[in-house]
Each structure stands twice: as C-alpha cells, then as structure tokens.
Design a protein around this motif. Structure first.
Motif, PDB file in Angstrom:
ATOM      1  N   TRP A  85     -97.112  31.703  44.619  1.00 40.96           N
ATOM      2  CA  TRP A  85     -97.264  32.220  46.088  1.00 40.96           C
ATOM      3  C   TRP A  85     -95.943  31.967  46.730  1.00 40.96           C
ATOM      4  N   GLU A  86     -95.487  30.933  46.482  1.00 41.75           N
ATOM      5  CA  GLU A  86     -94.055  30.594  47.251  1.00 41.75           C
ATOM      6  C   GLU A  86     -93.059  31.192  46.696  1.00 41.75           C
ATOM      7  N   LYS A  87     -93.036  31.374  45.418  1.00 45.07           N
ATOM      8  CA  LYS A  87     -91.783  32.478  44.656  1.00 45.07           C
ATOM      9  C   LYS A  87     -91.896  33.948  45.164  1.00 45.07           C
ATOM     10  N   PHE A  88     -92.890  34.381  45.591  1.00 43.68           N
ATOM     11  CA  PHE A  88     -93.164  35.941  46.129  1.00 43.68           C
ATOM     12  C   PHE A  88     -93.024  35.619  47.459  1.00 43.68           C
ATOM     13  N   LYS A  89     -93.074  34.810  48.275  1.00 49.72           N
ATOM     14  CA  LYS A  89     -92.956  34.732  49.464  1.00 49.72           C
ATOM     15  C   LYS A  89     -91.481  34.761  49.722  1.00 49.72           C
ATOM     16  N   ASN A  90     -90.713  33.854  49.048  1.00 53.77           N
ATOM     17  CA  ASN A  90     -89.276  33.974  49.090  1.00 53.77           C
ATOM     18  C   ASN A  90     -88.625  35.005  48.585  1.00 53.77           C
ATOM     19  N   ILE A  91     -89.282  35.877  47.617  1.00 53.18           N
ATOM     20  CA  ILE A  91     -88.538  37.113  47.210  1.00 53.18           C
ATOM     21  C   ILE A  91     -88.896  38.241  48.553  1.00 53.18           C
ATOM     22  N   LYS A  92     -90.218  38.213  49.110  1.00 54.44           N
ATOM     23  CA  LYS A  92     -90.426  38.946  50.207  1.00 54.44           C
ATOM     24  C   LYS A  92     -89.443  38.738  51.186  1.00 54.44           C
ATOM     25  N   LYS A  93     -89.244  37.440  51.772  1.00 54.26           N
ATOM     26  CA  LYS A  93     -88.112  36.985  52.713  1.00 54.26           C
ATOM     27  C   LYS A  93     -86.733  37.668  52.499  1.00 54.26           C
ATOM     28  N   SER A  94     -86.328  37.468  51.312  1.00 55.77           N
ATOM     29  CA  SER A  94     -85.112  37.929  50.761  1.00 55.77           C
ATOM     30  C   SER A  94     -85.020  39.687  50.883  1.00 55.77           C
ATOM     31  N   ILE A  95     -85.924  40.204  50.267  1.00 55.56           N
ATOM     32  CA  ILE A  95     -86.313  41.677  50.535  1.00 55.56           C
ATOM     33  C   ILE A  95     -85.887  42.039  51.931  1.00 55.56           C
ATOM     34  N   GLN A  96     -86.693  41.548  52.817  1.00 52.73           N
ATOM     35  CA  GLN A  96     -86.674  41.767  54.436  1.00 52.73           C
ATOM     36  C   GLN A  96     -85.225  41.465  54.801  1.00 52.73           C
ATOM     37  N   GLN A  97     -84.668  40.356  54.401  1.00 47.38           N
ATOM     38  CA  GLN A  97     -83.145  40.131  55.055  1.00 47.38           C
ATOM     39  C   GLN A  97     -82.247  41.340  54.498  1.00 47.38           C
ATOM     40  N   GLN A  98     -82.457  41.540  53.162  1.00 52.82           N
ATOM     41  CA  GLN A  98     -81.638  42.740  52.822  1.00 52.82           C
ATOM     42  C   GLN A  98     -81.923  43.969  53.526  1.00 52.82           C
ATOM     43  N   ASN A  99     -83.144  44.445  53.912  1.00 52.13           N
ATOM     44  CA  ASN A  99     -83.269  45.556  54.591  1.00 52.13           C
ATOM     45  C   ASN A  99     -82.861  45.402  55.905  1.00 52.13           C
ATOM     46  N   GLN A 100     -82.880  44.190  56.764  1.00 56.62           N
ATOM     47  CA  GLN A 100     -82.274  44.057  57.947  1.00 56.62           C
ATOM     48  C   GLN A 100     -80.752  44.258  57.717  1.00 56.62           C
ATOM     49  N   GLN A 101     -80.113  43.932  56.785  1.00 54.80           N
ATOM     50  CA  GLN A 101     -78.726  43.882  56.690  1.00 54.80           C
ATOM     51  C   GLN A 101     -78.355  45.257  56.415  1.00 54.80           C
ATOM     52  N   VAL A 150    -108.402  18.347  35.884  1.00 48.54           N
ATOM     53  CA  VAL A 150    -107.142  18.454  35.818  1.00 48.54           C
ATOM     54  C   VAL A 150    -106.722  19.827  35.500  1.00 48.54           C
ATOM     55  N   ILE A 151    -107.395  20.663  34.904  1.00 48.88           N
ATOM     56  CA  ILE A 151    -107.079  22.077  34.450  1.00 48.88           C
ATOM     57  C   ILE A 151    -107.135  22.770  35.918  1.00 48.88           C
ATOM     58  N   ALA A 152    -108.147  22.653  36.894  1.00 45.92           N
ATOM     59  CA  ALA A 152    -108.094  23.093  38.256  1.00 45.92           C
ATOM     60  C   ALA A 152    -107.070  22.701  38.821  1.00 45.92           C
ATOM     61  N   ILE A 153    -106.484  21.545  39.058  1.00 52.63           N
ATOM     62  CA  ILE A 153    -105.399  21.084  39.833  1.00 52.63           C
ATOM     63  C   ILE A 153    -104.061  21.712  39.152  1.00 52.63           C
ATOM     64  N   GLN A 154    -103.792  21.951  38.035  1.00 52.87           N
ATOM     65  CA  GLN A 154    -103.002  22.437  37.300  1.00 52.87           C
ATOM     66  C   GLN A 154    -102.814  24.026  37.749  1.00 52.87           C
ATOM     67  N   ARG A 155    -103.869  24.503  37.860  1.00 51.17           N
ATOM     68  CA  ARG A 155    -104.105  25.957  38.086  1.00 51.17           C
ATOM     69  C   ARG A 155    -103.558  26.274  39.585  1.00 51.17           C
ATOM     70  N   MET A 156    -104.101  25.262  40.542  1.00 51.20           N
ATOM     71  CA  MET A 156    -103.757  25.611  41.869  1.00 51.20           C
ATOM     72  C   MET A 156    -102.234  25.226  41.945  1.00 51.20           C
ATOM     73  N   ARG A 157    -101.632  24.392  41.435  1.00 45.71           N
ATOM     74  CA  ARG A 157    -100.283  24.370  41.454  1.00 45.71           C
ATOM     75  C   ARG A 157     -99.436  25.218  40.963  1.00 45.71           C
ATOM     76  N   ILE A 158     -99.769  26.039  39.858  1.00 42.71           N
ATOM     77  CA  ILE A 158     -99.178  27.047  39.450  1.00 42.71           C
ATOM     78  C   ILE A 158     -99.410  28.370  40.398  1.00 42.71           C
ATOM     79  N   LEU A 159    -100.523  28.491  40.958  1.00 43.96           N
ATOM     80  CA  LEU A 159    -100.897  29.498  42.205  1.00 43.96           C
ATOM     81  C   LEU A 159     -99.987  29.375  43.248  1.00 43.96           C
ATOM     82  N   LYS A 160    -100.051  28.272  43.676  1.00 41.42           N
ATOM     83  CA  LYS A 160     -99.006  27.732  44.867  1.00 41.42           C
ATOM     84  C   LYS A 160     -97.600  27.834  44.487  1.00 41.42           C
ATOM     85  N   ASN A 161     -97.079  27.917  43.464  1.00 44.15           N
ATOM     86  CA  ASN A 161     -95.908  27.919  43.054  1.00 44.15           C
ATOM     87  C   ASN A 161     -95.526  29.371  42.998  1.00 44.15           C
TER      88      ASN A 161
END
Length: 77
Positions: A54-70, A41-52
């Motif tokens: 990763w997705e958050k930082f991926k979205n931030i990176k995408k947002s920064i790239q869009q701002q730079n393009q604009q 259970v601890i391992a599954i919770q850690r994987m979920r947090i790491l996935k979340n």
C-alpha cells in the motif's frame, strides 16, 4: 510466496492450511496452541506485506501526480 505469485496464491495457501487443520479430530492442547500461534504469525506477516505494498503504491501515485503537475506547469510556461 507472495513475491512470486501475488496475494491471491498466498490467500489460497492460507485457506488450505486452515481447512487441513480442521480435519484433525483430536489434537493435544499444546498442538492447538502452536497452530494458533503459527496462524497469528502468518496473519501478521500478510498484514506487513499488504501495508508495504500500500505504501509503495501510494508513493508511486504521489510521484505520478508530481510528474503530471510538472508537465502541466511546463506547458503553461
């Protein structure tokens, strides 16, 4: 725990948990199964947090790239 201290402190706590569980010489089979389930259970919770994270930082990176393009597009106009 991860939200307060980051993944490093969570990793340290998990390693301490594993280290302390190996010190016990004799454990009933039911307790061994319970500890295995808890560790899973601890391992599954850690994987979920790491996935979340990763997705958050991926979205931030995408947002920064869009701002730079604009900005680049606005400079060219």
């Amino acid at each position: 725990m991860i939200l307060m201290g980051g993944t490093e402190s969570c990793e340290h706590a998990t390693l301490l948990l594993i280290q302390n569980s190996s010190r016990i010489k004799y454990m009933p089979q039911s307790l061994i199964k319970l500890k295995g389930a808890v560790n899973a259970v601890i391992a599954i919770q850690r994987m979920r947090i790491l996935k979340n994270n990763w997705e958050k930082f991926k979205n931030i990176k995408k947002s920064i790239q869009q701002q730079n393009q604009q900005r680049h597009h606005n400079k060219n106009d």
